[in-house]
Design an enzyme around this catalytic site. Sequence first.
Site, PDB file in Angstrom:
ATOM      1  N   HIS A  50      -0.531 -11.112  -5.303  1.00  0.00           N
ATOM      2  CA  HIS A  50       0.845 -10.694  -5.004  1.00  0.00           C
ATOM      3  C   HIS A  50       1.838 -11.703  -5.577  1.00  0.00           C
ATOM      4  CE1 HIS A  50      -0.466  -7.447  -2.484  1.00  0.00           C
ATOM      5  NE2 HIS A  50      -1.061  -8.237  -1.626  1.00  0.00           N
ATOM      6  N   HIS A  81      -9.110  -1.994  -5.140  1.00  0.00           N
ATOM      7  CA  HIS A  81      -8.024  -2.290  -4.213  1.00  0.00           C
ATOM      8  C   HIS A  81      -7.001  -3.231  -4.838  1.00  0.00           C
ATOM      9  CE1 HIS A  81      -5.909  -2.558  -0.432  1.00  0.00           C
ATOM     10  NE2 HIS A  81      -5.767  -3.848  -0.692  1.00  0.00           N
ATOM     11  N   ASP A  96      -2.973  -2.637  -5.058  1.00  0.00           N
ATOM     12  CA  ASP A  96      -1.943  -3.625  -4.733  1.00  0.00           C
ATOM     13  C   ASP A  96      -0.987  -3.845  -5.897  1.00  0.00           C
ATOM     14  OD1 ASP A  96      -2.749  -4.140  -2.136  1.00  0.00           O
ATOM     15  OD2 ASP A  96      -3.864  -5.951  -2.640  1.00  0.00           O
ATOM     16  N   HIS A 117       0.834  -1.208   0.000  1.00  0.00           N
ATOM     17  CA  HIS A 117       0.000   0.000   0.000  1.00  0.00           C
ATOM     18  C   HIS A 117       0.869   1.258   0.000  1.00  0.00           C
ATOM     19  CE1 HIS A 117      -3.357  -2.525   2.114  1.00  0.00           C
ATOM     20  NE2 HIS A 117      -3.078  -2.950   0.898  1.00  0.00           N
TER      21      HIS A 117
END
Length: 294
Positions: free
Chosen positions: A259, A232, A236, A75
């Site tokens: 991720h 969101h 990321d 973030h």
Amino acid sequence: MKQLTIAKSVKGVGIGLHKGEPIEIILEPLEANSGIVFFRKDLNISYKAEPANVINTQMATVIGDHRGYISTIEHLMSAINAYGIDNIRIVLNANEAPVMDGSSISFCIMLDEAGIKELDAPKKVMVIKKAIEVRDGHKFVKLIPTKEPKINYTIKFDNAVIGEQNYCFEFSKKNYIENIARARTFGFLKDVEKLRSMNLALGGSLENTIVIDDNRILNPEGLRFKDEFVRHKILDAIGDLTLLGYRVFGDYISYAGSHHLNHLLTKELLKDEQAYEIITLEKDYEKDYEKVFA
């Protein structure tokens, strides 16, 4: 266009998502060509934010080595990217960055307070020259060449609250602050309970996470955007790509990314020297790229 750092040091305090303890964070200016550097002052160890230092991507992006680690950096990295900052030191007294409200807007506020300083060195960017893709079954992330970078992200959950969402984000600082920075992380109540049994997510709450139970949102205020979940994911992804060390000029396209896939994508890109070029933003390039830094 010159490299940027922040004009002055700024300090903040927030809760760690996993340990649930207060964490002090200090953002400090750095000289040109230093990159983004994290410093664990409790261990006196520095880690440069780069793919080679990523050691875990299971629930967050984690950098470190056998001596220690720093978790949940994505973030903050996302906000740093949006502000076009090339060089900055992040000082922490714990093994994770504070979660703040679960988005990156608090870090944007800190960067606004710090101000931006231009350095006497030309800005460098990474231009994507050919498509790079990483797949895991039906899930994929990829980068393709363009001069007008966008992120086109699709998510699909077997859940009525989320369902399938798509958002296409066109890069600019203004667009980021208005449409991406306030999008919060999210999770399912059943997963939160499992994580807490493992002594994780101890700092998670309705103050910093959208929590979904079956087919309803538990947060009394509801969503900030109707498609906050996919926004969101874009937040990321921007943070994860920032570990490449440069603003990336290429379209990023994802279906159900993560991720882990983002990390594999950065490694795959760096393995192929024909896939990218690091250029210095001289006058010939500035008009093509200046709006991205607006």
